[in-house]
Write a protein that holds these residues in place. Structure first.
Motif, PDB file in Angstrom:
ATOM      1  N   ILE A1128     -70.800 -27.777 -10.660  1.00 50.29           N
ATOM      2  CA  ILE A1128     -71.366 -28.379 -11.168  1.00 50.29           C
ATOM      3  C   ILE A1128     -72.821 -26.915 -11.883  1.00 50.29           C
ATOM      4  O   ILE A1128     -73.653 -26.924 -12.040  1.00 50.29           O
ATOM      5  N   VAL A1129     -71.520 -25.881 -10.768  1.00 48.01           N
ATOM      6  CA  VAL A1129     -72.641 -24.550 -10.952  1.00 48.01           C
ATOM      7  C   VAL A1129     -72.989 -24.215 -13.164  1.00 48.01           C
ATOM      8  O   VAL A1129     -73.834 -23.634 -13.430  1.00 48.01           O
ATOM      9  N   CYS A1130     -71.697 -25.159 -13.918  1.00 47.49           N
ATOM     10  CA  CYS A1130     -71.529 -24.574 -14.729  1.00 47.49           C
ATOM     11  C   CYS A1130     -72.541 -25.525 -15.794  1.00 47.49           C
ATOM     12  O   CYS A1130     -73.591 -25.295 -17.003  1.00 47.49           O
ATOM     13  N   PHE A1131     -72.843 -26.808 -15.040  1.00 50.89           N
ATOM     14  CA  PHE A1131     -73.973 -27.757 -15.917  1.00 50.89           C
ATOM     15  C   PHE A1131     -75.234 -26.692 -15.828  1.00 50.89           C
ATOM     16  O   PHE A1131     -76.359 -27.263 -16.461  1.00 50.89           O
ATOM     17  N   ILE A1132     -75.178 -26.169 -14.347  1.00 47.50           N
ATOM     18  CA  ILE A1132     -76.870 -26.060 -13.610  1.00 47.50           C
ATOM     19  C   ILE A1132     -77.068 -25.197 -14.903  1.00 47.50           C
ATOM     20  O   ILE A1132     -78.082 -24.739 -15.094  1.00 47.50           O
ATOM     21  N   LYS A1133     -76.028 -24.203 -15.159  1.00 46.61           N
ATOM     22  CA  LYS A1133     -76.628 -23.122 -16.050  1.00 46.61           C
ATOM     23  C   LYS A1133     -76.861 -22.983 -17.445  1.00 46.61           C
ATOM     24  O   LYS A1133     -77.447 -22.326 -17.959  1.00 46.61           O
ATOM     25  N   ARG A1134     -76.060 -24.432 -17.987  1.00 41.12           N
ATOM     26  CA  ARG A1134     -76.144 -24.198 -19.855  1.00 41.12           C
ATOM     27  C   ARG A1134     -77.457 -24.947 -19.082  1.00 41.12           C
ATOM     28  O   ARG A1134     -78.151 -24.770 -20.433  1.00 41.12           O
ATOM     29  N   SER A1135     -77.630 -26.129 -18.594  1.00 43.10           N
ATOM     30  CA  SER A1135     -79.505 -26.968 -18.603  1.00 43.10           C
ATOM     31  C   SER A1135     -80.420 -25.465 -18.437  1.00 43.10           C
ATOM     32  O   SER A1135     -81.651 -26.360 -19.044  1.00 43.10           O
ATOM     33  N   ARG A1136     -79.689 -24.319 -17.818  1.00 44.37           N
ATOM     34  CA  ARG A1136     -80.832 -23.386 -18.221  1.00 44.37           C
ATOM     35  C   ARG A1136     -81.231 -22.016 -18.929  1.00 44.37           C
ATOM     36  O   ARG A1136     -81.505 -20.981 -19.317  1.00 44.37           O
ATOM     37  N   GLY A1137     -80.003 -22.734 -20.108  1.00 43.15           N
ATOM     38  CA  GLY A1137     -79.748 -22.245 -21.259  1.00 43.15           C
ATOM     39  C   GLY A1137     -78.750 -20.821 -21.459  1.00 43.15           C
ATOM     40  O   GLY A1137     -79.047 -19.826 -21.519  1.00 43.15           O
ATOM     41  N   GLY A1138     -77.228 -20.694 -19.930  1.00 44.10           N
ATOM     42  CA  GLY A1138     -77.184 -19.698 -19.254  1.00 44.10           C
ATOM     43  C   GLY A1138     -76.240 -19.715 -20.629  1.00 44.10           C
ATOM     44  O   GLY A1138     -75.791 -20.264 -21.673  1.00 44.10           O
ATOM     45  N   LYS A1139     -75.315 -18.799 -20.320  1.00 44.71           N
ATOM     46  CA  LYS A1139     -74.348 -17.830 -20.958  1.00 44.71           C
ATOM     47  C   LYS A1139     -72.989 -18.998 -21.286  1.00 44.71           C
ATOM     48  O   LYS A1139     -73.087 -18.432 -23.179  1.00 44.71           O
ATOM     49  N   TYR A1140     -72.309 -19.554 -21.193  1.00 45.10           N
ATOM     50  CA  TYR A1140     -71.497 -20.650 -21.657  1.00 45.10           C
ATOM     51  C   TYR A1140     -72.152 -21.669 -21.168  1.00 45.10           C
ATOM     52  O   TYR A1140     -72.385 -22.430 -20.488  1.00 45.10           O
ATOM     53  N   PRO A1141     -71.822 -22.847 -22.418  1.00 45.58           N
ATOM     54  CA  PRO A1141     -72.128 -24.261 -22.148  1.00 45.58           C
ATOM     55  C   PRO A1141     -71.276 -24.902 -21.483  1.00 45.58           C
ATOM     56  O   PRO A1141     -70.111 -23.836 -21.292  1.00 45.58           O
ATOM     57  N   GLY A1142     -71.621 -26.042 -20.622  1.00 45.85           N
ATOM     58  CA  GLY A1142     -70.795 -26.849 -20.453  1.00 45.85           C
ATOM     59  C   GLY A1142     -68.883 -26.454 -20.280  1.00 45.85           C
ATOM     60  O   GLY A1142     -68.309 -26.693 -19.472  1.00 45.85           O
ATOM     61  N   GLY A1143     -68.516 -27.087 -21.869  1.00 47.89           N
ATOM     62  CA  GLY A1143     -67.795 -27.310 -22.614  1.00 47.89           C
ATOM     63  C   GLY A1143     -66.465 -26.380 -22.224  1.00 47.89           C
ATOM     64  O   GLY A1143     -66.084 -26.203 -21.544  1.00 47.89           O
ATOM     65  N   GLY A1144     -67.037 -25.748 -22.535  1.00 42.93           N
ATOM     66  CA  GLY A1144     -66.826 -23.576 -22.378  1.00 42.93           C
ATOM     67  C   GLY A1144     -66.293 -23.259 -21.217  1.00 42.93           C
ATOM     68  O   GLY A1144     -64.949 -22.502 -21.260  1.00 42.93           O
ATOM     69  N   CYS A1145     -66.747 -23.661 -20.097  1.00 42.94           N
ATOM     70  CA  CYS A1145     -66.832 -23.309 -18.945  1.00 42.94           C
ATOM     71  C   CYS A1145     -64.886 -24.084 -18.121  1.00 42.94           C
ATOM     72  O   CYS A1145     -64.527 -23.591 -18.298  1.00 42.94           O
ATOM     73  N   VAL A1146     -65.555 -25.401 -18.787  1.00 46.79           N
ATOM     74  CA  VAL A1146     -63.970 -26.093 -18.795  1.00 46.79           C
ATOM     75  C   VAL A1146     -63.468 -25.631 -19.589  1.00 46.79           C
ATOM     76  O   VAL A1146     -61.942 -24.828 -18.335  1.00 46.79           O
ATOM     77  N   THR A1147     -63.342 -25.277 -20.569  1.00 52.91           N
ATOM     78  CA  THR A1147     -62.040 -24.467 -21.312  1.00 52.91           C
ATOM     79  C   THR A1147     -61.396 -23.344 -20.531  1.00 52.91           C
ATOM     80  O   THR A1147     -60.955 -22.980 -20.246  1.00 52.91           O
TER      81      THR A1147
END
Length: 1252
Positions: A1128-1147
């Motif tokens: 959930i944290v990864c997806f929130i950061k991605r939606s706000r233009g975070g450093k890691y995309p969701g897929g990268g977070c999981v990977t």
């Protein structure tokens, strides 16, 4: 009146025997001087065959050749009348011959000369007759003109295409061909019969052709005539599904009605056939049916004669060559297919044209001598014997007081000059005739010497010597020998005079030299001749060549010193390797040696010295080996390996005796291995010439032995030396040595008397061995008489090994004895043995057959016996035939095969017990009485019913797990219920090692064949006992144990063939599994070892089952919650233009997790064996959690020991394919699964993988 006539005939015969003075007939030597002056009646030497078929295109030649002195003249009869040759210009007779030639160059028809011809050859001493020659002209008639309508037949039906060839002479050879001149293919379904017809057992669609043509080939004219072809149309019952013919389905998938066998040839249920003795018997059975029937042949009351019988034409024809009387009887052919069978009986009668038992032979007598002509013939029916003299019946010839005809014998007494004649014996019955000429020549001739005059004979000292003195005269002269014209006749001691005039000197010595005179004397004069005998010293080699080795370039020397009689000149020759030695500038030879200078490799070989005189010879051999210089070094020579010895040499015979002789030899080189034994072999030139046989062995230190020999054998000997390496080559043969004859010593073995027919007895024995004969003219005297009768012995003399006594009573005992005899005397008589004449069918049948006390598997049998004299043979047994007619269990099909049981009883009220019956069944039975060959008519047939019994074991019993706590039991009904099933009894109890728990019982209904059992504890093993029940109780128990694990299934049984000696290695076992093993015999399953159990080592570390632990479940839930929050944290950061995309977070998280746990094994879904197969289980009833299963080294272990691999069924049956078979059964422990895999997850990481 008849009694007085018989006494008078007997007195006449006794008077004739008292007056009879039998003289041996004179044998005329084939000496030209004798034959030139000898007057003899004619003898037919050549004639045409009785049934003479001639080619009409050739001249007719009817042969008749005869000899006699004076030369015979010839005449002919045609159809019983004198044939005047001079009146027919086409007929000529060859000069000095009776052969007729009939030519047709000037016209005429050969058919005009058909008829019966007989040749007469005559001179002043008699007339000889040829056979009656039936002359017929060969005929090859044409086929009759006919129009053949098409043959229409329904598919699957039988068919016969008729040939009906024209009746040629001799009959033509028939065969079937098509228009392409290729033979019609024949097989089990389509074949040609003996009559030439073409038979179809069933017709196929492919048989439809327009060119079935029968052909007839006539042997004499070498022509082939063809019948108009048949057109065959086949009407199929259904449309054809395939255009190609398929041998496995000839009807192309169509349904053609099948049919039971019927006979196309012969018709009916029985037929008869008559065949003549020594001819060929052909029996034929051709059957129709679909599928095509197979033919089998039997002979009632005996076996088919294996050596003479042949099956031809796809088993449809039975052929027996050289038919004899024993081949008569009932032959049965049986045709059968899957729908049924049919039989046909052919009753074969064997008749016989006359054949000779004792053919009359020419008789030469001196004046006042007696003689007889015997003419004995047999046949069926018995032939009639007729005597003729010079072609005229004896009865119509002028009376002759010196001749008396007694049936098949003519007796001559005190014959006189001028009574010479040719006698004919004609033996005839309805099947043919025999005609034999035998002349009686009365001859008077003064003694004559037939050999050369004043012959000189040189012999070797100590050898057996024969002095010949051939002579002749009529009456036969008496011959005597004298030495140096002095003293009485020589006979006895070391002299022996043979009947042909030869004088034998058993061992010639120097004092036997001199002039021997043989004198032949008769009432007509005297003749004599002289033979001069010189006795010489033996020629022998006294210093023989010896084996030697020579250095290349040196000189070799072989000795050959000879000692011989001074009056004999000798020659010495040398050979190398059995080839003449070429003597030249290098090789030198003198009287006593051979010298070979400058030896080279080509000189190596076997050198033989041969010394010959005009009357004997001797030889000796030695080998020359050519060596390099170093080879003569003693150390090198001694290092040569031992070899086979050289053959012995210089065999010498001495000290001759009646049954022994001394053999002496010189041993050959032993080739560095001492000779341990000598083998003496012999060869005789009469019975098995050229075959060497072992006589005896002797120790290696002997070279002179006395050989024990058999009488009347012409021996030669050879010797073989034997050492540790092997046998030498045989020595050269010794001179021949013939032992003198003697009476036989042996008594024929195996004397017995037995009946082949009801009115005869065959006396048989084993003939003496060749070396037991002891002399010429071996024959056997056989005596017999009724046992305990006190009658005189009947006897016969024969040279065979069998004598048949005819017209005996049925099965009566005879006393029999035998004695062998030759020209030198008789052997001891044998002991008396008891033989029996032939047996006949018993006349009386047992009566009053009944049963009592019938149980489930036994019944008591009672019957009334027959009188033993009605058995008409050796009483063997009362033979009970019984069979199971039906089962009282509804719907159960049983085998009705007849079984037999024998009862030997001679009591007044016999009884017996019939056992091994099947309970709850209806049986039928009847009884016969049997001798060695036949059975009586059957008794009354009795029916009885056996009582109900306990059933057999269930057909099968299987135990399967259907879940963690459920067992599924399945079974089959017993093959033999032995009564009405009332249910099943299931007993089961827990098993813990050797301890058994409290038994529990379950009664099941008779229609139940499965049962589900819920287990309170899935880790407990159960043992089950299942039996079927009738009113009589529970039957045989089927026991088995439950599988241990939910995914184990049934026991795995593997059978391994063992073909080598123990110990052996049992491979392909599962790690950590428990096995039971036993060894048993393939041929005898009852031969078995005890079972032994063992457990293989585990291949992995036992792991704790934590999948069901509460803390483990809680931990897994916490980890899942953390992962969810991180996602959930990864997806929130991605939606706000975070450093890691969701897929990268999981990977990134996954990589971190893998790096952190990199020592963990992969999931089974990703892991493969080398063969690419996945280890994955998806049993709906038994589905463990997915997880990894590792061995100690981290590699996945996969089982290859499965029921599929072993080809086993679920019931765990054994396969047998070897002499001894190892069997082991897998019993898996609680912690294991198939393939050494855990059935549940074993770690949190695995659980993570499962979730992922």
């Amino acid at each position: 009146m008849m009694g007085q006539g018989a006494h008078a005939a007997l007195a006449l015969v006794l008077l004739l025997l008292l007056l009879w003075r039998q003289a041996a007939p004179i044998e005329v030597p084939q000496d030209p001087k004798i034959l030139q002056d000898l007057k003899q009646p004619p003898t037919i030497v050549k004639q045409s065959v009785k049934d003479y078929i001639v080619d009409p295109r050739d001249n007719i030649i009817i042969e008749c050749e005869a000899k006699g002195n004076p030369v015979p003249t010839f005449s002919w009869r045609r159809n019983g009348k004198f044939f005047n040759i001079g009146k027919d210009p086409r007929v000529t007779m060859r000069k000095r011959s009776g052969t007729l030639e009939i030519g047709f160059r000037s016209g005429g028809r050969p058919e005009d000369y058909e008829g019966e011809y007989q040749c007469f050859a005559s001179n002043e001493f008699g007339v000889a007759l040829s056979n009656k020659i039936l002359l017929r002209v060969s005929k090859a008639p044409l086929w009759p003109k006919e129009v053949l309508e098409p043959v229409v037949v329904t598919e699957g039906s039988p068919l016969v295409l008729l040939c009906n060839p024209p009746p040629g002479l001799p009959p033509p050879f028939t065969f079937w061909m098509n228009n392409a001149m290729t033979p019609i293919p024949q097989d089990k379904r389509v074949s040609m019969g003996l009559n030439g017809d073409l038979y179809f057992s069933n017709v196929l669609a492919k048989d439809a052709h327009t060119d079935y043509s029968c052909n007839a080939r006539f042997l004499f004219t070498h022509t082939i005539q063809q019948k108009n072809p048949f057109t065959l149309k086949v009407q199929p019952k259904e449309p054809y599904n395939d255009t190609s013919y398929n041998a496995t389905d000839p009807y192309g998938g169509r349904r053609v009605a099948e049919s039971t066998p019927t006979f196309l040839s012969p018709s009916g249920s029985e037929s008869s056939k008559m065949v003549l003795r020594d001819e060929q018997l052909l029996l034929e059975c051709i059957a129709a049916g679909l599928p095509t029937p197979t033919i089998k042949w039997f002979k009632k009351g005996g076996d088919l004669p294996g050596r003479k019988v042949k099956f031809e034409n796809f088993n449809k024809t039975l052929k027996i060559v050289n038919v004899s009387e024993e081949d008569a009887g009932e032959y049965v052919c049986m045709a059968n297919n899957q729908l049924g069978s049919i039989r046909h009986s052919i009753f074969v009668q064997v008749k016989a044209a006359p054949y000779w038992l004792d053919k009359p032979t020419n008789l030469v007598l001196a004046p006042d001598e007696n003689g007889r002509l015997v003419c004995r013939a047999n046949g069926n029916p018995k032939p009639n014997i007729q005597w003729l003299i010079n072609g005229q019946p004896v009865d119509s010839s002028p009376p002759n007081l010196s001749r008396q005809v007694l049936g098949d014998t003519i007796i001559f007494r005190s014959v006189q000059m001028g009574s010479s004649a040719v006698y004919q014996c004609n033996a005839s019955n309805q099947h043919g005739y025999l005609l034999a000429n035998a002349f009686v020549s009365v001859l008077d001739m003064p003694p004559r010497m037939l050999g050369p005059k004043n012959q000189l004979i040189k012999v070797i000292e100590n050898n057996r010597t024969f002095l010949d003195c051939p002579f002749f005269g009529s009456p036969l002269p008496e011959l005597r020998w004298f030495k140096n014209g002095q003293g009485s006749g020589l006979d006895g001691g070391q002299y022996r005079v043979y009947i042909n005039g030869t004088l034998e000197i058993k061992r010639a010595r120097s004092e036997d030299e001199g002039t021997y005179t043989c004198v032949a004397n008769s009432i007509l004069g005297t003749a004599e001749n002289q033979v001069r005998l010189e006795v010489k010293e033996q020629t022998r080699i006294v210093r023989a060549p010896e084996r030697q080795s020579a250095i290349r370039g040196s000189t070799a020397h072989f000795d050959c010193k000879v000692k011989s009689d001074p009056s004999l000149s000798v020659t010495v020759t040398w050979t190398k390797d059995d080839k003449p030695l070429q003597l030249g500038w290098r090789l030198r030879k003198d009287d006593e040696s051979l010298t070979i200078p400058n030896v080279n490799e080509g000189d190596e070989g076997m050198y033989t010295c041969t010394v010959k005189s005009e009357i004997d010879q001797d030889m000796a051999s030695a080998r020359l080996t050519v060596l390099e210089e170093a080879s003569l070094n003693p150390s090198v020579s001694s290092a040569l390996p031992p070899d086979r010895p050289e053959p012995p040499m210089d065999l010498d015979l001495s000290d001759p005796a009646a049954r022994s002789v001394r053999l002496t030899w010189i041993p050959g080189n032993d080739n560095r291995s001492p000779i341990t034994q000598f083998l003496v072999q012999f060869e005789e030139d009469h019975w098995e010439p050229g075959r060497w046989q072992n006589l005896s062995t002797y120790p290696g230190d002997l070279n002179s032995v006395i050989l024990q020999l058999a009488p009347f054998v012409n021996y030669q000997f050879r010797v073989i030396a034997i050492n540790s390496v092997g046998q030498s080559q045989p020595s050269r043969p010794s001179p021949r040595y013939k032992t003198s004859g003697a009476a036989p010593d042996a008594i024929p073995r195996g004397l017995r008397g037995w009946g082949s027919k009801k009115d005869d007895m065959e006396i048989t024995w084993e003939p003496l061995l060749d070396l037991e004969r002891n002399g010429p003219n071996l024959h056997y005297n056989v005596w017999w008489r009724l046992k305990d009768s006190g009658d005189e012995w009947s006897n016969v003399t024969t040279i065979g090994s069998k004598h048949v006594i005819h017209n005996t009573e049925t099965y009566v005992p005879y006393e029999i004895k035998i004695q062998a005899r030759n020209e030198f005397g008789a052997a001891p008589e044998s002991n008396v043995v008891i033989g029996y004449s032939g047996e006949d069918k018993p006349t009386d049948a047992p009566t009053g057959l009944r049963v009592s006390k019938v149980e489930s598997t036994t019944a008591n049998i009672h019957w009334k016996p027959v009188a033993l004299n009605s058995v008409q043979g050796e009483f063997k047994e009362y033979r009970l035939y019984y069979w199971r007619e039906s089962s009282l269990v509804a719907g159960l099909v049983v085998s009705k095969e007849k079984k037999t049981k024998g009862f030997f009883s001679t009591v007044a009220e016999p009884s017996g017990i019939l056992s091994d019956l099947v309970p709850y069944s209806k049986y039928k039975m009847f009884m016969v009485v049997a001798n060695s060959r036949f059975e009586s008519p059957p008794s009354n047939t009795v029916e009885f019913i056996t009582k109900e019994g306990v059933p057999d074991a269930p057909k099968f019993f299987r135990i399967n797990r259907r879940g963690f706590d459920t067992l599924q039991l399945e079974w089959g009904k017993p093959l033999e219920p032995n009564g009405i099933l009332v249910g099943y009894l299931l007993k089961y109890q827990t098993v813990n090692g050797t301890r058994l728990g409290h038994p529990q019982f379950k009664n099941l209904l008779p229609n139940e064949t499965e049962f589900t059992l819920r287990l309170p504890d899935r880790s407990v093993r159960y043992k089950f006992f299942l039996s079927a029940r009738t009113q009589e109780g529970a039957g045989e128990v089927f026991a088995d144990e439950s599988p241990h694990f939910a995914n184990e299934g049934n026991k795995t049984v593997k059978v391994v063939a063992v073909k080598q000696q123990p110990p052996i290695t049992v491979a392909d076992l599962i790690a950590g599994a428990t096995y039971s093993l036993r060894v048993y015999s393939h041929e005898l399953n009852s031969v078995s070892s005890e079972s032994v159990s063992f457990k293989t080592k585990p291949a992995y570390i036992d792991q704790v089952d934590i999948a069901t632990q509460g803390w483990f479940i809680g931990l897994m839930c916490a980890i899942a919650l953390i992962i969810l929050i991180l996602l959930i944290v990864c997806f929130i950061k991605r939606s706000r233009g975070g450093k890691y995309p969701g897929g990268g977070c999981v990977t990134g998280f996954t990589k971190y997790l893998v790096r952190d746990k990199k020592d963990l094994p992969l999931d089974p879904v990703d892991q493969k064996d080398q063969d690419g197969s996945f280890d994955y289980h998806s049993d709906e009833d038994n589905k463990p959690l997915q997880g990894s299963q590792t061995s100690l080294d981290g590699n996945v272990k996969e089982s290859d020991d499965s029921l599929v691999d072993y080809g086993e069924g679920g019931d765990g049956q054994f396969n047998e394919d070897g002499s001894f078979i190892g069997q082991y059964t897998v019993k898996k422990d609680k912690d294991e699964t198939e393939g050494n895999e855990s059935s549940e997850a074993t770690s949190p990481v695995n659980a993570i993988y499962s979730l992922a």
